[in-house]
Design a protein around this motif. Structure first.
Motif, short mmCIF file in Angstrom:
data_model
loop_
_atom_site.label_atom_id
_atom_site.label_comp_id
_atom_site.label_asym_id
_atom_site.label_seq_id
_atom_site.Cartn_x
_atom_site.Cartn_y
_atom_site.Cartn_z
N GLN A 45 3.27 -3.18 2.54
CA GLN A 45 3.76 -1.89 2.06
C GLN A 45 2.59 -0.99 1.65
O GLN A 45 1.77 -1.37 0.82
CB GLN A 45 4.69 -2.10 0.85
CG GLN A 45 5.84 -3.05 1.10
CD GLN A 45 6.88 -2.49 2.05
OE1 GLN A 45 7.21 -1.29 2.00
NE2 GLN A 45 7.42 -3.33 2.92
N ILE A 46 2.54 0.20 2.25
CA ILE A 46 1.53 1.19 1.84
C ILE A 46 2.23 2.52 1.58
O ILE A 46 3.28 2.81 2.15
CB ILE A 46 0.41 1.38 2.88
CG1 ILE A 46 0.98 1.86 4.23
CG2 ILE A 46 -0.40 0.11 3.05
CD1 ILE A 46 -0.10 2.21 5.25
N SER A 47 1.64 3.32 0.70
CA SER A 47 2.23 4.61 0.34
C SER A 47 1.23 5.73 0.60
O SER A 47 0.02 5.55 0.49
CB SER A 47 2.65 4.62 -1.13
OG SER A 47 1.54 4.36 -1.97
N VAL A 314 -8.52 6.90 1.50
CA VAL A 314 -7.93 5.70 0.89
C VAL A 314 -8.47 5.57 -0.53
O VAL A 314 -9.68 5.65 -0.74
CB VAL A 314 -8.27 4.44 1.70
CG1 VAL A 314 -7.68 3.19 1.03
CG2 VAL A 314 -7.76 4.56 3.13
N LEU A 315 -7.57 5.40 -1.48
CA LEU A 315 -8.02 5.22 -2.85
C LEU A 315 -8.65 3.84 -3.01
O LEU A 315 -8.19 2.85 -2.43
CB LEU A 315 -6.85 5.36 -3.82
CG LEU A 315 -6.28 6.77 -4.01
CD1 LEU A 315 -5.22 6.77 -5.09
CD2 LEU A 315 -7.36 7.78 -4.33
N LYS A 316 -9.70 3.78 -3.81
CA LYS A 316 -10.41 2.53 -4.05
C LYS A 316 -9.51 1.50 -4.73
O LYS A 316 -9.72 0.30 -4.62
CB LYS A 316 -11.64 2.80 -4.91
CG LYS A 316 -12.67 1.69 -4.90
CD LYS A 316 -13.93 2.13 -5.64
CE LYS A 316 -15.00 1.04 -5.59
NZ LYS A 316 -16.24 1.50 -6.28
N SER A 317 -8.49 1.97 -5.42
CA SER A 317 -7.57 1.08 -6.13
C SER A 317 -6.56 0.40 -5.21
O SER A 317 -5.85 -0.52 -5.64
CB SER A 317 -6.80 1.88 -7.19
OG SER A 317 -6.09 2.95 -6.58
N SER A 318 -6.49 0.80 -3.94
CA SER A 318 -5.53 0.23 -3.01
C SER A 318 -5.78 -1.26 -2.80
O SER A 318 -6.92 -1.70 -2.61
CB SER A 318 -5.59 0.95 -1.65
OG SER A 318 -4.76 0.29 -0.71
N ARG A 319 -4.70 -2.04 -2.81
CA ARG A 319 -4.80 -3.47 -2.56
C ARG A 319 -4.57 -3.80 -1.09
O ARG A 319 -4.60 -4.97 -0.70
CB ARG A 319 -3.78 -4.22 -3.42
CG ARG A 319 -4.04 -4.09 -4.92
CD ARG A 319 -3.05 -4.87 -5.73
NE ARG A 319 -3.30 -4.76 -7.17
CZ ARG A 319 -2.55 -5.37 -8.11
NH1 ARG A 319 -1.51 -6.11 -7.75
NH2 ARG A 319 -2.85 -5.21 -9.38
N GLU A 322 -7.02 -2.47 4.47
CA GLU A 322 -7.04 -2.62 5.92
C GLU A 322 -5.84 -1.91 6.56
O GLU A 322 -5.99 -1.17 7.54
CB GLU A 322 -7.04 -4.12 6.29
CG GLU A 322 -8.24 -4.89 5.76
CD GLU A 322 -9.55 -4.33 6.28
OE1 GLU A 322 -9.58 -3.80 7.40
OE2 GLU A 322 -10.56 -4.40 5.54
N ALA A 323 -4.65 -2.14 6.02
CA ALA A 323 -3.46 -1.48 6.55
C ALA A 323 -3.55 0.03 6.33
O ALA A 323 -3.16 0.82 7.20
CB ALA A 323 -2.21 -2.04 5.87
N ALA A 324 -4.09 0.43 5.19
CA ALA A 324 -4.23 1.86 4.90
C ALA A 324 -5.16 2.53 5.91
O ALA A 324 -4.87 3.63 6.40
CB ALA A 324 -4.75 2.06 3.48
N VAL A 328 -4.67 5.71 8.51
CA VAL A 328 -5.56 6.88 8.51
C VAL A 328 -6.12 7.11 9.91
O VAL A 328 -6.17 8.26 10.39
CB VAL A 328 -6.72 6.68 7.50
CG1 VAL A 328 -7.79 7.76 7.67
CG2 VAL A 328 -6.17 6.70 6.07
N ASN A 329 -6.53 6.06 10.59
CA ASN A 329 -7.04 6.18 11.95
C ASN A 329 -5.98 6.69 12.90
O ASN A 329 -6.27 7.51 13.78
CB ASN A 329 -7.56 4.82 12.43
CG ASN A 329 -9.03 4.60 12.12
OD1 ASN A 329 -9.88 5.38 12.52
ND2 ASN A 329 -9.32 3.55 11.39
N PHE A 330 -4.75 6.22 12.73
CA PHE A 330 -3.66 6.67 13.61
C PHE A 330 -3.42 8.17 13.45
O PHE A 330 -3.25 8.88 14.44
CB PHE A 330 -2.38 5.90 13.29
CG PHE A 330 -1.21 6.32 14.14
CD1 PHE A 330 -1.08 5.88 15.45
CD2 PHE A 330 -0.23 7.18 13.64
CE1 PHE A 330 -0.01 6.28 16.24
CE2 PHE A 330 0.84 7.58 14.42
CZ PHE A 330 0.95 7.12 15.72
N VAL A 331 -3.43 8.65 12.23
CA VAL A 331 -3.14 10.07 11.96
C VAL A 331 -4.30 10.97 12.38
O VAL A 331 -4.09 12.04 12.96
CB VAL A 331 -2.83 10.28 10.46
CG1 VAL A 331 -2.68 11.77 10.14
CG2 VAL A 331 -1.55 9.53 10.08
#
Length: 344
Positions: A45-47, A314-319, A322-324, A328-331
């Protein structure tokens, strides 16, 4: 006695029937509960926080090609919301859309993931200007989404009602005369309640250089009162305000602004080239009425500036970095995602 025994037998039979019924009900609930547990979403899950109108569609397309990831998109905008989430330490997104002017502020405070090593082969994909806008100290903290070369978007239907041909407006004085004609039919040519990014872009357009930095980058000098371009635009715009030609009570992107633009009471806007999709999203009732032309300059010079432009970081706090980064690359880098954004 026989009658008593017969009655007792009937009671036991009824009790056994009730017990079997209760057991059946419990089994049904147990089955439903176990089925519900079995449908738990096991995807990563990513937001994303973004004001880009096509972002939800991008998330859907990304999930089709990345079935192991689920993307939740929130159209949360305004840096106060992001700052509050960072300060509180919870409710932060994995990915955030940032304007180029804001990215360094979050990078220098350690809030953004350094993605330099993840994007080594993407530098030549972007223009030099946008690529430099996602860097700080030679490190990369996001991928460019768009750019903001300025243009003048105007409601051609309203301009025609006022007897104005916007394509013939090249100078500030041309713009003033058009504003007067629009005022005669109860329309403002523009709204400005004190937007700093607009003011900065217009100073740039006027050839101003009010900001200076020392060679070591440690000292910044602001000369708003001594810079020629700043003085010229400020004098012109203040005269427009004093004459009542600019709506100074309406904040851009507020509901009041959307209503005013939709009703034809605010006839044009100076903005970055990213404006069309946002106009379609926020004032769809005016689709087909808008046109675009060059921004008028003081004496009609062929000159332009930039306003806005943004990135995904990508925020540094993201767990789930890799998925994030895959999203980002897709967009921002995958042509499928880029085509979706271009198509609105």
């Amino acid at each position: 006695m026989a009658n008593l025994m017969s009655a007792f037998a009937r009671i036991l039979q009824q009790r056994n029937h009730f017990s079997r019924l209760l057991l059946s009900i419990l089994c049904v609930f147990s089955l439903l509960f176990s089925c519900g547990c079995g449908t738990k979403d096991s995807r990563t899950q990513i937001s994303v926080w973004s004001w880009e109108p096509s972002m939800k569609r991008l998330a859907e397309e990304f999930e089709l090609n990345n079935p192991d990831v689920h993307v939740t998109v929130k159209d949360t905008s305004g840096y106060n919301n992001l700052n509050s989430a960072i300060q509180d330490g919870y409710g932060m997104p994995d990915i955030v859309q940032l304007e180029y002017f804001a990215l360094p502020q979050y990078a220098v405070s350690g809030q953004l993931l350094d993605i330099t090593d993840r994007v080594k082969n993407t530098r030549t994909f972007y223009t030099p200007g946008t690529w430099s806008s996602v860097q700080l100290g030679g490190r990369v903290y996001g991928l460019p989404m768009d750019s903001g070369p300025m243009a003048w978007f105007y409601n051609d239907d309203v301009f025609k009602q006022a007897g104005v041909d916007a394509t013939k407006i090249h100078t500030w004085e041309d713009y003033r005369q058009a504003a007067r004609k629009l005022k005669d039919i109860g329309v403002y040519i523009a709204a400005d309640s004190g937007d700093a990014s607009f003011y900065n872009a217009m100073i740039w357009l006027a050839g101003g250089h009010p900001f200076m930095t020392s060679h070591d980058g440690k000292t910044v000098t602001v000369r708003l009162s001594k810079d020629k371009g700043t003085e010229e635009f400020t004098k012109f715009w203040q005269s427009m305000i004093d004459e009542g030609l600019i709506d100074i009570r309406t904040t851009t992107w507020s509901q009041r602004w959307k209503n005013g633009v939709g009703a034809g009471k605010i006839a044009s806007v100076f903005s970055g080239a990213w404006m069309p999709s946002l106009l379609l999203e926020n004032v769809p009732g005016t689709a087909g009425l808008w046109k675009v032309t060059n921004v008028p300059t003081m004496h009609g010079e062929k000159r332009n500036a930039e306003m806005g432009g943004s990135s995904l970081s990508v925020l540094k706090s993201s767990r789930k970095p890799e998925a994030a980064m895959r999203f980002v690359n897709f967009v921002c880098h995958d042509m499928r995602g880029i085509r979706t954004r271009v198509n609105g």
